[in-house]
Enzyme design. Structure first.
Site, PDB file in Angstrom:
ATOM      1  N   ARG A  79       5.397  -4.438   6.791  1.00 45.57           N
ATOM      2  CA  ARG A  79       5.418  -3.274   6.139  1.00 45.57           C
ATOM      3  C   ARG A  79       5.788  -2.219   6.698  1.00 45.57           C
ATOM      4  NH1 ARG A  79       1.361  -3.640   0.907  1.00 45.57           N
ATOM      5  NH2 ARG A  79       3.265  -2.711  -0.198  1.00 45.57           N
ATOM      6  N   ARG A 118      -9.322  -2.516  -6.108  1.00 38.02           N
ATOM      7  CA  ARG A 118      -8.207  -1.268  -5.690  1.00 38.02           C
ATOM      8  C   ARG A 118      -7.359  -1.369  -6.885  1.00 38.02           C
ATOM      9  NH1 ARG A 118      -4.740  -2.855  -0.940  1.00 38.02           N
ATOM     10  NH2 ARG A 118      -3.998  -1.192  -2.073  1.00 38.02           N
ATOM     11  N   ASP A 167       4.426  -8.330  -7.433  1.00 35.87           N
ATOM     12  CA  ASP A 167       3.234  -8.104  -7.657  1.00 35.87           C
ATOM     13  C   ASP A 167       2.736  -9.064  -8.824  1.00 35.87           C
ATOM     14  OD1 ASP A 167       3.060  -6.182  -5.938  1.00 35.87           O
ATOM     15  OD2 ASP A 167       2.920  -4.750  -7.274  1.00 35.87           O
ATOM     16  N   LYS A 189      -1.213   1.849 -12.042  1.00 39.03           N
ATOM     17  CA  LYS A 189      -1.654   2.221 -10.610  1.00 39.03           C
ATOM     18  C   LYS A 189      -0.385   2.500  -9.921  1.00 39.03           C
ATOM     19  CE  LYS A 189      -2.049  -0.757  -7.097  1.00 39.03           C
ATOM     20  NZ  LYS A 189      -1.504  -0.355  -5.833  1.00 39.03           N
ATOM     21  N   ASN A 190       0.681   2.020  -9.818  1.00 37.05           N
ATOM     22  CA  ASN A 190       1.821   2.374  -8.826  1.00 37.05           C
ATOM     23  C   ASN A 190       2.749   3.403  -9.717  1.00 37.05           C
ATOM     24  OD1 ASN A 190       1.101   0.236  -7.244  1.00 37.05           O
ATOM     25  ND2 ASN A 190       2.773  -1.261  -7.868  1.00 37.05           N
ATOM     26  N   CYS A 194      -2.674  -3.643   1.949  1.00 33.65           N
ATOM     27  CA  CYS A 194      -2.659  -5.160   1.898  1.00 33.65           C
ATOM     28  C   CYS A 194      -1.970  -5.783   2.888  1.00 33.65           C
ATOM     29  CB  CYS A 194      -2.114  -5.431   0.308  1.00 33.65           C
ATOM     30  SG  CYS A 194      -2.948  -5.349  -1.065  1.00 33.65           S
TER      31      CYS A 194
HETATM   32  C1  UD1 Z   1       5.258  -0.815  -3.779  1.00 38.21           C
HETATM   33  C2  UD1 Z   1       4.070  -1.155  -4.691  1.00 38.21           C
HETATM   34  C3  UD1 Z   1       3.600  -2.520  -4.328  1.00 38.21           C
HETATM   35  C4  UD1 Z   1       4.782  -3.611  -4.624  1.00 38.21           C
HETATM   36  C5  UD1 Z   1       5.989  -3.159  -3.828  1.00 38.21           C
HETATM   37  C6  UD1 Z   1       7.439  -4.123  -4.239  1.00 38.21           C
HETATM   38  C7  UD1 Z   1       2.921   0.827  -4.783  1.00 38.21           C
HETATM   39  C8  UD1 Z   1       1.963   1.675  -4.506  1.00 38.21           C
HETATM   40  N1  UD1 Z   1       2.941  -0.175  -4.269  1.00 38.21           N
HETATM   41  O1  UD1 Z   1       4.786  -1.020  -2.512  1.00 38.21           O
HETATM   42  O2  UD1 Z   1       2.529  -2.819  -5.310  1.00 38.21           O
HETATM   43  O3  UD1 Z   1       4.302  -4.886  -4.145  1.00 38.21           O
HETATM   44  O4  UD1 Z   1       6.413  -1.860  -4.031  1.00 38.21           O
HETATM   45  O5  UD1 Z   1       7.556  -4.065  -5.437  1.00 38.21           O
HETATM   46  O6  UD1 Z   1       4.083   1.395  -5.629  1.00 38.21           O
HETATM   47  N2  UD1 Z   1      10.164  -1.830   3.814  1.00 38.21           N
HETATM   48  C9  UD1 Z   1      10.916  -1.779   5.198  1.00 38.21           C
HETATM   49  N3  UD1 Z   1      10.891  -0.241   5.510  1.00 38.21           N
HETATM   50  C10 UD1 Z   1      10.316   0.778   4.855  1.00 38.21           C
HETATM   51  C11 UD1 Z   1       9.847   0.399   3.485  1.00 38.21           C
HETATM   52  C12 UD1 Z   1       9.688  -0.878   2.908  1.00 38.21           C
HETATM   53  O7  UD1 Z   1      11.509  -2.434   5.552  1.00 38.21           O
HETATM   54  O8  UD1 Z   1      10.262   1.846   5.183  1.00 38.21           O
HETATM   55  C13 UD1 Z   1      10.204  -3.288   3.265  1.00 38.21           C
HETATM   56  C14 UD1 Z   1       8.852  -3.696   3.324  1.00 38.21           C
HETATM   57  O9  UD1 Z   1       8.159  -4.123   4.541  1.00 38.21           O
HETATM   58  C15 UD1 Z   1       8.813  -4.842   2.168  1.00 38.21           C
HETATM   59  C16 UD1 Z   1       9.998  -4.259   1.090  1.00 38.21           C
HETATM   60  O10 UD1 Z   1      10.570  -3.297   1.827  1.00 38.21           O
HETATM   61  O11 UD1 Z   1       9.399  -6.144   2.994  1.00 38.21           O
HETATM   62  C17 UD1 Z   1       9.306  -3.882   0.026  1.00 38.21           C
HETATM   63  O12 UD1 Z   1       8.775  -2.778   0.205  1.00 38.21           O
HETATM   64  P1  UD1 Z   1       8.585  -1.577  -0.604  1.00 38.21           P
HETATM   65  O13 UD1 Z   1       9.184  -1.388  -1.842  1.00 38.21           O
HETATM   66  O14 UD1 Z   1       8.377  -0.380   0.056  1.00 38.21           O
HETATM   67  O15 UD1 Z   1       7.097  -1.317  -1.049  1.00 38.21           O
HETATM   68  P2  UD1 Z   1       5.777  -0.340  -1.231  1.00 38.21           P
HETATM   69  O16 UD1 Z   1       6.458   0.807  -1.747  1.00 38.21           O
HETATM   70  O17 UD1 Z   1       5.117  -0.450  -0.077  1.00 38.21           O
END
Ligand code: UD1
Length: 418
Positions: A121, A397, A305, A22-23, A116
């Protein structure tokens, strides 16, 4: 309301084929937008998140239709650069269309993302990356707009945290930027490598994906391609934990053992036998599980995850385990639900102490997010009696035919109410 009814106590045996990740599928669908000709993404699971992103693409005027199991994306006529709230609120990953839209069309307006409920986030790292590439960012009421009237240009970008989504969005924007981009401290997840491979097949020049420095040489145009996405390491990990807990012997096919290392290492510590082959793993368990300590980290650390599923497993392991969540600030919502089964868990800040118990009792519980939902099903599979899992939409999802796949290896689960 749809529920899953799980009857506990069945040992598992047989074979499960793991679906495309999915990711990896989600950013690759978004990246296909940046091409000038159609792309075909092969064997795409019909997950709700995938269907949601396909809706977002159609909203932009981009064709996104299944032909059998393949998803055909035709980005030849983008008619809008706006992703509205009713789509984005359903899935945070919709925000991934911002990078490719900005790169190709010079602007994008995206409603603020949902998804979620695991912590705040933010998307600041995505936006800092776009700004470094020359975009102007406008924060509106409930939306973010990015403009690059004179196009994007290569830049040096250091990510404060290796965010998966920010790394992907920045790569997708930089591939069509003018000049050279260096992205330091990017996420190193296998899904990043898969996205880079897809983009490189399209004609992009992305080097170093999967390492701590990614170098991107902007190109003028990308073409559509046919692509097969990597297997889902979280889906595979979830089935590995299912076997660990329920006992038995199951072969998982379409798995890349290399991607499973952090999970496999912990499962072996717990007492599970994992035998690896080139593209499959055999998992054996006699249900005598030992406590372990876990700390979630960006890849190649232990994946956040898989944290909820492991916590379900450690609830019935012998001894006291410690589970530390460092990636997300609020990812322990499943603890209250696991307690309804009789699990003994104490949370202090970002650490949960799990005191293993001998038995769980069937319960009425909620899927509080996608992976937590899987954890509820796993707990139900070893609990005495029947378990009802509510809020199944979270599970839909991201798990491809979960009930069907678990039933095929001996699980007893049915979907009720729609
Ligand atoms: C992706 C995955 C999700 C997984 C996560 C961490 C997808 C669609 N989803 O989510 O399943 O749990 O990686 O492995 O691929 N953060 C910031 N600022 C930003 C972006 C992120 O502070 O601009 C923080 C978030 O709040 C969080 C951490 O970074 O605490 C990790 O987030 P991120 O790696 O961005 O996760 P996603 O890409 O949302």
């Amino acid at each position: 309301m749809t529920k899953l009814v799980v009857t506990g106590g069945r040992e598992l045996s047989g074979e499960v084929r793991i679906s495309a990740a999915k990711n990896a599928v989600l950013p690759i669908i978004a990246a296909a937008l940046a091409g000038r000709t159609p792309s075909v993404i092969e064997e795409v699971p019909r997950l709700v998140d995938v269907l949601t992103l396909a809706d977002v693409l159609r909203q932009l005027g981009v064709g996104a239709e299944f032909a059998g199991d393949n998803l055909v994306i035709d980005p030849q006529k983008i008619t809008s650069c706006e992703a509205p709230y009713e789509h984005v609120r359903r899935m945070r990953a919709s925000f991934l269309v911002m990078g490719p839209l900005l790169a190709r069309e010079g602007w994008a307006r995206i409603a603020l993302p949902g998804g979620c409920a695991i912590g705040s986030r933010p998307i600041d790292l995505h936006l800092k990356g776009f700004e470094a590439l020359g975009a102007e960012i406008i924060h509106g009421h409930g939306f973010i707009e990015a403009r690059a009237r004179n196009g994007l240009h290569g830049a040096n970008i250091y990510l404060d945290f290796p965010s998966v989504g920010a790394t992907e969005n920045i790569i997708m924007a930089a591939v069509l930027a003018d000049g050279h981009t260096v992205l330091e401290n990017p996420a190193q997840e296998p899904e990043i490598i898969d996205l880079a491979n897809f983009l490189n097949n399209m004609g992009a020049k992305v080097r170093g994906a999967g390492t701590d420095t990614i170098r991107i040489e902007g190109v003028g145009v990308l073409k559509g391609v046919n692509y097969t996405v990597i297997p889902d390491r979280v889906e595979a990990g979830t089935y590995m934990v299912a076997v660990a807990m329920a006992g038995g012997e199951v072969r998982l096919t379409n798995v890349l053992p290399e991607h499973m290392k952090p999970v496999t290492a912990k499962l072996r510590e717990v007492g599970v036998t994992v035998a690896e082959d080139i593209d499959n793993v055999l998992v054996k368990s006699d249900r005598r599980l030992l406590a372990v300590d876990i700390k979630t980290l960006p890849y190649p650390g232990f994946p956040t995850d898989m944290q909820a599923q492991f916590m379900a497993m450690l609830s019935v392991a012998s001894g006291v385990s410690s589970v530390q969540e460092t990636v997300f600030e609020n990812r322990f919502m499943h603890v209250d639900e696991l307690r309804k089964f009789g699990a003994s868990i104490l949370v202090e800040g970002r650490v949960a102490k799990v005191f293993g118990v001998n038995r769980l009792a069937g319960a009425r519980v909620k899927a509080t997010d996608l992976r937590a939902g899987a954890a509820m099903v796993l707990a139900g599979m070893v609990a005495d009696g029947e378990t009802e899992v509510d809020y199944v939409h979270h599970i839909d999802r991201g798990y491809d035919r979960l009930v069907e796949k678990l039933c095929r290896i001996g699980g007893q689960i049915r979907r009720t109410g729609g």
